[in-house]
Scaffold this active site. Structure first.
Site, PDB file in Angstrom:
ATOM      1  N   THR A  13      -2.765  -5.266  -7.650  1.00  0.00           N
ATOM      2  CA  THR A  13      -1.115  -5.606  -7.244  1.00  0.00           C
ATOM      3  C   THR A  13      -0.646  -7.876  -7.125  1.00  0.00           C
ATOM      4  OG1 THR A  13      -1.256  -3.340  -7.175  1.00  0.00           O
ATOM      5  CG2 THR A  13       0.936  -4.659  -5.887  1.00  0.00           C
ATOM      6  N   THR A  14      -1.160  -7.765  -6.456  1.00  0.00           N
ATOM      7  CA  THR A  14      -1.034  -9.044  -5.502  1.00  0.00           C
ATOM      8  C   THR A  14      -1.928 -10.565  -6.109  1.00  0.00           C
ATOM      9  OG1 THR A  14      -1.958  -9.076  -3.751  1.00  0.00           O
ATOM     10  CG2 THR A  14       0.061  -8.349  -3.537  1.00  0.00           C
ATOM     11  N   THR A  27       1.427  -6.065   0.736  1.00  0.00           N
ATOM     12  CA  THR A  27       1.409  -6.294  -0.838  1.00  0.00           C
ATOM     13  C   THR A  27       2.896  -7.101  -0.812  1.00  0.00           C
ATOM     14  OG1 THR A  27       2.518  -4.206  -2.025  1.00  0.00           O
ATOM     15  CG2 THR A  27       0.124  -4.045  -1.383  1.00  0.00           C
ATOM     16  N   LEU A  46     -22.205   0.385  -9.204  1.00  0.00           N
ATOM     17  CA  LEU A  46     -23.365   0.568  -8.454  1.00  0.00           C
ATOM     18  C   LEU A  46     -24.133  -0.852  -9.548  1.00  0.00           C
ATOM     19  CD1 LEU A  46     -25.600   2.624  -7.150  1.00  0.00           C
ATOM     20  CD2 LEU A  46     -26.103   2.858  -9.520  1.00  0.00           C
ATOM     21  N   LYS A  69     -10.180   4.587  -8.682  1.00  0.00           N
ATOM     22  CA  LYS A  69      -9.939   6.020  -9.025  1.00  0.00           C
ATOM     23  C   LYS A  69      -9.397   6.050 -10.047  1.00  0.00           C
ATOM     24  CE  LYS A  69      -6.480   5.425  -5.108  1.00  0.00           C
ATOM     25  NZ  LYS A  69      -6.769   4.882  -4.784  1.00  0.00           N
ATOM     26  N   ARG A  72      16.691   9.451   6.458  1.00  0.00           N
ATOM     27  CA  ARG A  72      17.359  10.505   5.138  1.00  0.00           C
ATOM     28  C   ARG A  72      18.453   8.928   4.937  1.00  0.00           C
ATOM     29  NH1 ARG A  72      18.126  12.996  10.492  1.00  0.00           N
ATOM     30  NH2 ARG A  72      18.410  10.529  10.994  1.00  0.00           N
ATOM     31  N   GLY A 120     -20.039   0.556 -14.528  1.00  0.00           N
ATOM     32  CA  GLY A 120     -19.248  -0.181 -15.583  1.00  0.00           C
ATOM     33  C   GLY A 120     -17.413  -0.080 -15.367  1.00  0.00           C
ATOM     34  N   GLY A 131      -2.511  -0.419  -7.372  1.00  0.00           N
ATOM     35  CA  GLY A 131      -2.933  -0.876  -8.679  1.00  0.00           C
ATOM     36  C   GLY A 131      -4.164   0.002  -9.282  1.00  0.00           C
TER      37      GLY A 131
HETATM   38  P1  IMP Z   1       1.806  -1.622   2.078  1.00  0.00           P
HETATM   39  O1  IMP Z   1       1.460  -0.528   1.260  1.00  0.00           O
HETATM   40  O2  IMP Z   1       2.209  -2.904   0.793  1.00  0.00           O
HETATM   41  O3  IMP Z   1       3.191  -1.630   2.764  1.00  0.00           O
HETATM   42  O4  IMP Z   1       0.608  -2.603   2.349  1.00  0.00           O
HETATM   43  C1  IMP Z   1       0.525  -1.959   3.766  1.00  0.00           C
HETATM   44  C2  IMP Z   1      -0.746  -2.096   3.854  1.00  0.00           C
HETATM   45  O5  IMP Z   1      -1.816  -1.246   2.441  1.00  0.00           O
HETATM   46  C3  IMP Z   1      -1.915  -4.143   3.641  1.00  0.00           C
HETATM   47  O6  IMP Z   1      -2.927  -3.977   3.930  1.00  0.00           O
HETATM   48  C4  IMP Z   1      -1.956  -3.784   2.330  1.00  0.00           C
HETATM   49  O7  IMP Z   1      -2.792  -4.752   1.626  1.00  0.00           O
HETATM   50  C5  IMP Z   1      -2.370  -2.095   2.130  1.00  0.00           C
HETATM   51  N1  IMP Z   1      -2.372  -2.279   0.094  1.00  0.00           N
HETATM   52  C6  IMP Z   1      -1.560  -1.289   0.029  1.00  0.00           C
HETATM   53  N2  IMP Z   1      -1.157   0.002  -1.060  1.00  0.00           N
HETATM   54  C7  IMP Z   1      -3.283  -1.461  -1.753  1.00  0.00           C
HETATM   55  C8  IMP Z   1      -3.338  -0.074  -2.258  1.00  0.00           C
HETATM   56  O8  IMP Z   1      -2.883   0.452  -3.372  1.00  0.00           O
HETATM   57  N3  IMP Z   1      -4.912  -0.886  -2.260  1.00  0.00           N
HETATM   58  C9  IMP Z   1      -5.298  -1.220  -1.522  1.00  0.00           C
HETATM   59  N4  IMP Z   1      -4.611  -1.534  -0.437  1.00  0.00           N
HETATM   60  C10 IMP Z   1      -3.452  -0.780  -0.563  1.00  0.00           C
END
Ligand code: IMP
Length: 463
Positions: free
Chosen positions: A338-339, A136, A370, A22, A150, A454, A46
């Site tokens: 992210t991870t 994550t 592609l 995206k 809340r 790409g 990410g």
């Molecule tokens: P959380 O959003 O960190 O609580 O993770 C919940 C689920 O959403 C997990 O399976 C994550 O790997 C997935 N997830 C969260 N953020 C992303 C993202 O930006 N891309 C892909 N998967 C995500």
């Protein structure tokens, strides 16, 4: 062509499980936007943007930030980790991207994601054992739980004269909560092991501080308060009530672009609960963040790669556990932004894509990556799920209970075995590649407007 997409209100979405590119499409469309609004999620996302200024990996920053004439907004429905945002601003500034105060606005009503949310996220995952969600670990779920209950701090609290008082009340409450979680679900020894996991995940400097905080049982309140006051100073001029700003732009018929985190199949309502995130990546999420309803949105561009992937736990019927899956992962650099976790890869899952298109309100597709399939002699797409004697061409039921019985039905295509990365018009693509694109278009009933070959901005073919 892109200008056509930049009239009025448009959003870019991800119909499946996220990580489909995206960032690149938002960066492209953001060049023509007056306003780019990040509308859900938090630092779990990410987004990678590669342009003439270099490669950027954002967790919170709206990807439209490179357009100095557009206002970028973090909406009320985003959970904002102030320290991550500060770092992203510093990183961009150090690379020569100046972000004026009025160019990046943060909703005062957004929930603030605090270090204790990360600890709660990790503790809860630990306690789930084999039933792990595979989050994550960024604290997003607990921050949204506080919002729904809340509770918690909001970004605007940073500017209140009684912030310190509010912060201390919250601190006491969260410490008690974590104390309870530790007593009931986890031993102290396990807790310290957990803090070691932060080492592996660590990408932000402040994690050092967080580790210290955890070891000091668990938070050093003075240190944290000091950091919060610094954040109040650095982010303060950008904090505002964003709804009227958005409403004004809408009434003035400005070009507004919505940017989600994650994908529709990770939506709290439409995904495979519990393996979902805690927010709404589809068109509904945009409405909650802006007050602009779906019937006012012109195009929802659904970005999806030509194969399927998922990070974390949860159903992925087409997942390839063999060398083909490994090859897709390696060529496609499929590791979480992210991870850093390897993404699970497989052939394109059309029933899943259809669900995401329909529930996410997608009006056209941008098919990315592609070129990753350039060397594959044979390519498959899953056109239906077989469950017993029934066949489904739409993912009717996302629940893990249903999905574990699904057997993918495949259609096989001959590969093109040719480099597509230099191709810049659709007609120049190899015939077999066009055949695949057109079949996906036919199966989903959704026009394919962009084809990515790409990571660079230029490597996008318009159609
Ligand atoms: P959380 O959003 O960190 O609580 O993770 C919940 C689920 O959403 C997990 O399976 C994550 O790997 C997935 N997830 C969260 N953020 C992303 C993202 O930006 N891309 C892909 N998967 C995500």
């Amino acid at each position: 062509m892109l200008q056509e997409y930049s009239q009025g209100v448009n959003t870019v979405g991800d119909p499946t499980w996220g990580d489909n590119g995206k960032g690149k499409v938002i960066d492209l469309m953001g060049q023509y936007a007056d306003m780019v609004i990040r509308y859900n999620g938090g630092p779990n996302a990410g987004h990678t943007v590669k342009n003439e200024l270099g490669e950027f990996k954002f967790h919170l920053m709206p990807s439209g930030i490179f357009n100095p004439d557009a206002v970028s907004i973090l909406a009320n429905t985003v959970v904002v980790d102030p320290f991550v945002l500060e770092e992203e601003i510093i990183d961009l500034t150090s690379k020569g991207v100046t972000i004026k105060d009025e160019q990046l606005l943060i909703s005062r009503d957004a929930t603030m994601l605090m270090p204790w949310h990360k600890v709660r996220d990790q503790l809860a995952e630990q306690a789930r054992g084999a039933g792990k969600i595979g989050t994550t670990g960024r604290g997003v779920g607990p921050a949204y739980s506080d919002r729904t209950a809340r509770e918690g701090l909001r970004v605007g609290d940073l500017l209140r004269p009684d912030f310190e008082e509010k912060f201390l009340r919250e601190f006491t409450w969260q410490s008690k909560l974590i104390g309870l979680m530790m007593d009931q679900g986890i031993t102290e020894e396990q807790f310290f092991k957990l803090s070691a996991q932060f080492d592996e995940l660590s990408i932000w400097q402040y994690n050092q501080q967080l580790r210290d905080a955890i070891e000091n049982g668990p938070f050093d309140v003075d240190q944290l308060l000091h950091r919060m006051n610094e954040a109040a100073e650095s982010l303060g001029p950008r904090i505002t009530n964003t709804l009227p700003v958005i409403r004004k732009a809408f009434n003035e018929e400005k070009n507004i672009l919505g940017e989600p985190g994650q994908g529709v199949l990770l939506d709290l309502e439409f995904g495979s609960v519990p393996n979902v995130t805690s927010s709404h990546p589809g068109i509904e999420g945009f409405g909650l963040a802006t007050g602009i309803h779906a019937n006012k949105v012109r195009n929802v561009v659904g970005v999806n790669s030509v194969y399927s992937k998922r990070v974390g736990s949860g159903p992925l019927p087409t997942e390839l556990h063999d060398e083909v899956g490994d090859k897709i992962r390696e060529i496609g650099h499929e590791y979480g932004v992210t991870t850093g976790r390897p993404r699970r890869c497989g052939w394109l899952d059309v029933p899943a894509l259809r669900r995401g298109i329909e529930y996410g309100g997608v009006t056209e597709l941008a098919l990315t990556k592609l070129d990753v399939l350039d060397t594959f002699p044979e390519i498959k797409i899953c056109t239906a799920y077989r469950v017993g004697s029934n066949e489904y061409d739409f993912m009717e039921d996302a629940s893990p209970d249903f999905m574990e019985h699904v057997v993918p039905v495949y259609e096989t295509f001959k590969g093109w075995e040719q480099d597509t990365t230099q191709v810049d018009s659709y007609n120049e693509l190899p015939e077999n590649a066009k055949r695949l694109v057109e079949r996906i278009e036919g199966l989903t009933g959704t026009p394919v407007r962009f084809v990515g070959v790409g990571p660079d901005r230029e490597a996008t073919i318009m159609r």
